[in-house]
Motif scaffolding. Sequence first.
Motif, PDB file in Angstrom:
ATOM      1  N   LEU A 147       0.805  -1.227   0.000  1.00 55.44           N
ATOM      2  CA  LEU A 147       0.000   0.000   0.000  1.00 55.44           C
ATOM      3  C   LEU A 147       0.832   1.268   0.000  1.00 55.44           C
ATOM      4  O   LEU A 147       0.523   2.231  -0.696  1.00 55.44           O
ATOM      5  CB  LEU A 147      -0.916   0.002   1.232  1.00 55.44           C
ATOM      6  CG  LEU A 147      -2.127  -0.914   1.116  1.00 55.44           C
ATOM      7  CD1 LEU A 147      -2.683  -1.219   2.497  1.00 55.44           C
ATOM      8  CD2 LEU A 147      -3.194  -0.253   0.247  1.00 55.44           C
ATOM      9  N   SER A 148       1.895   1.282   0.800  1.00 53.03           N
ATOM     10  CA  SER A 148       2.666   2.530   0.906  1.00 53.03           C
ATOM     11  C   SER A 148       3.346   2.859  -0.423  1.00 53.03           C
ATOM     12  O   SER A 148       3.460   4.016  -0.799  1.00 53.03           O
ATOM     13  CB  SER A 148       3.707   2.452   2.038  1.00 53.03           C
ATOM     14  OG  SER A 148       4.756   1.588   1.679  1.00 53.03           O
ATOM     15  N   CYS A 149       3.752   1.812  -1.159  1.00 54.60           N
ATOM     16  CA  CYS A 149       4.528   2.009  -2.398  1.00 54.60           C
ATOM     17  C   CYS A 149       3.779   2.811  -3.444  1.00 54.60           C
ATOM     18  O   CYS A 149       4.395   3.438  -4.311  1.00 54.60           O
ATOM     19  CB  CYS A 149       4.866   0.674  -3.041  1.00 54.60           C
ATOM     20  SG  CYS A 149       5.300  -0.619  -1.912  1.00 54.60           S
ATOM     21  N   LEU A 150       2.447   2.788  -3.389  1.00 54.06           N
ATOM     22  CA  LEU A 150       1.643   3.375  -4.461  1.00 54.06           C
ATOM     23  C   LEU A 150       1.421   4.885  -4.339  1.00 54.06           C
ATOM     24  O   LEU A 150       0.736   5.471  -5.184  1.00 54.06           O
ATOM     25  CB  LEU A 150       0.271   2.683  -4.529  1.00 54.06           C
ATOM     26  CG  LEU A 150       0.264   1.248  -5.065  1.00 54.06           C
ATOM     27  CD1 LEU A 150      -1.158   0.673  -4.995  1.00 54.06           C
ATOM     28  CD2 LEU A 150       0.771   1.185  -6.505  1.00 54.06           C
ATOM     29  N   SER A 151       1.967   5.509  -3.297  1.00 52.06           N
ATOM     30  CA  SER A 151       1.744   6.961  -3.187  1.00 52.06           C
ATOM     31  C   SER A 151       2.860   7.649  -2.428  1.00 52.06           C
ATOM     32  O   SER A 151       3.572   7.028  -1.638  1.00 52.06           O
ATOM     33  CB  SER A 151       0.408   7.260  -2.496  1.00 52.06           C
ATOM     34  OG  SER A 151       0.382   6.724  -1.197  1.00 52.06           O
ATOM     35  N   LEU A 152       2.950   8.947  -2.690  1.00 55.26           N
ATOM     36  CA  LEU A 152       3.737   9.854  -1.856  1.00 55.26           C
ATOM     37  C   LEU A 152       2.712  10.692  -1.115  1.00 55.26           C
ATOM     38  O   LEU A 152       1.834  11.296  -1.736  1.00 55.26           O
ATOM     39  CB  LEU A 152       4.603  10.755  -2.747  1.00 55.26           C
ATOM     40  CG  LEU A 152       5.773  10.059  -3.424  1.00 55.26           C
ATOM     41  CD1 LEU A 152       6.282  10.891  -4.584  1.00 55.26           C
ATOM     42  CD2 LEU A 152       6.878   9.803  -2.416  1.00 55.26           C
ATOM     43  N   ARG A 153       2.799  10.705   0.195  1.00 60.32           N
ATOM     44  CA  ARG A 153       1.813  11.422   1.011  1.00 60.32           C
ATOM     45  C   ARG A 153       2.500  12.552   1.749  1.00 60.32           C
ATOM     46  O   ARG A 153       3.547  12.373   2.338  1.00 60.32           O
ATOM     47  CB  ARG A 153       1.160  10.431   1.995  1.00 60.32           C
ATOM     48  CG  ARG A 153       0.532   9.239   1.275  1.00 60.32           C
ATOM     49  CD  ARG A 153       0.312   8.038   2.160  1.00 60.32           C
ATOM     50  NE  ARG A 153       1.522   7.462   2.703  1.00 60.32           N
ATOM     51  CZ  ARG A 153       2.366   6.674   2.045  1.00 60.32           C
ATOM     52  NH1 ARG A 153       2.146   6.352   0.788  1.00 60.32           N
ATOM     53  NH2 ARG A 153       3.452   6.201   2.623  1.00 60.32           N
ATOM     54  N   PHE A 154       1.916  13.729   1.732  1.00 64.36           N
ATOM     55  CA  PHE A 154       2.580  14.861   2.375  1.00 64.36           C
ATOM     56  C   PHE A 154       1.575  15.945   2.754  1.00 64.36           C
ATOM     57  O   PHE A 154       0.396  15.806   2.446  1.00 64.36           O
ATOM     58  CB  PHE A 154       3.675  15.422   1.458  1.00 64.36           C
ATOM     59  CG  PHE A 154       3.221  15.845   0.076  1.00 64.36           C
ATOM     60  CD1 PHE A 154       2.797  14.908  -0.864  1.00 64.36           C
ATOM     61  CD2 PHE A 154       3.223  17.192  -0.283  1.00 64.36           C
ATOM     62  CE1 PHE A 154       2.385  15.315  -2.135  1.00 64.36           C
ATOM     63  CE2 PHE A 154       2.825  17.600  -1.547  1.00 64.36           C
ATOM     64  CZ  PHE A 154       2.407  16.656  -2.463  1.00 64.36           C
TER      65      PHE A 154
END
Length: 254
Positions: free
Chosen positions: A247-254
Motif C-alpha cells: 500500500l505505501s509504495c503506491l503513493s507519496l503522502r505529504f
Amino acid sequence: MKFSRAIVRKPGNSYVNGLTTSDLGTPDFELALEQHAAYVEALKQTGLDVTVLEADERFPDSTFVEDTAVLTEKCAVITNPGAESRNGEIEDMKLVLPRFYDTIEYIQAPGFLDGGDVMQVDNHFYVGLSTRTNEEGAIQFREILSKYGYEVTIVPLKEFFHLKTGIAYLGNDLLVLAGEFIDSELFSKYKHLVVEKEVEYSANCIHINDYVIIPKGFESTKKQITDAGYNVIELDMSEFRKQDGGLSCLSLRF
Ligand code: CIR
C-alpha cells in the motif's frame, strides 16, 4: 502528522513486465487499474487532495511512486533508486515536485536509496539498508535531513525487501511490526502491534489522518488496528502484491 496531499501514478500496460521476486503470477492489468482507482478513492476518503500522474510506459514499476522521493514538511528529497530499470523514474519527479516544494534535495551516486526504505516517525526517520538502498545513500539522506532538524537512524535489513515491507507507524508512538523488527532494539521504545508471519504482508499499511488503510483479507490485523481505535479502510491489493508492491509504495503522502 496531518497529511493534505498525495501523488500517485497510474500503472501502464508495461506494468505486467515489472520487477518481482514473488511467485504469485502475472498481474491482470485491468484489475490492477481497478485496484489503483479504488486506492485513489481511499486516499480521497482520508481527506487528501490526490494528484494522479499518467502512466509512463517506459517504466513498468513507475506506479510504485513512493520509491522516487521522500517528502517531508520541510523539504523534498528526490531519491536515487537502486534498481537500474527504475532509476529513470526520478526524471519526471524532478518536473512534478517543484509544483509542491521550493526546497528539493537529491541523493546522488554512488549513493542509492529507495523511498520504500524510509519510515517517518514524527521528527525521526528510519532508513533501511537493503538491496536498493546502500550505506552511502543512507548517509547522504542523514546529512540532508539533519540540516532540517530531523533525526535519522540507519537500519540494516536482514530479510525484508524494503524497510516498510515489515513496519509502519500509526502515530501515537505505535508501530505495526513484523519479522525481524519485532525484537529489534531500535524500535523497543515504541508501542508494538505485532503481525504474525502468515499475515506479514499487512504490516505495510498506511496511517493517514483519522484512517489506517490495510490490504484486504487480513482479519487479525484488521481487528488489532480497529481495537487500537483507528478507522480501517481495506483495499484489495492482489495485483500489486504480485509485483512485490504494498500500500505505501503506491503513493507519496505529504
Ligand atoms: C520493485 O521491485 O521495485 C517493484 N516491483 C516493487 C516496489 C515496491 N515498492 C515499495 O516497497 N516501496
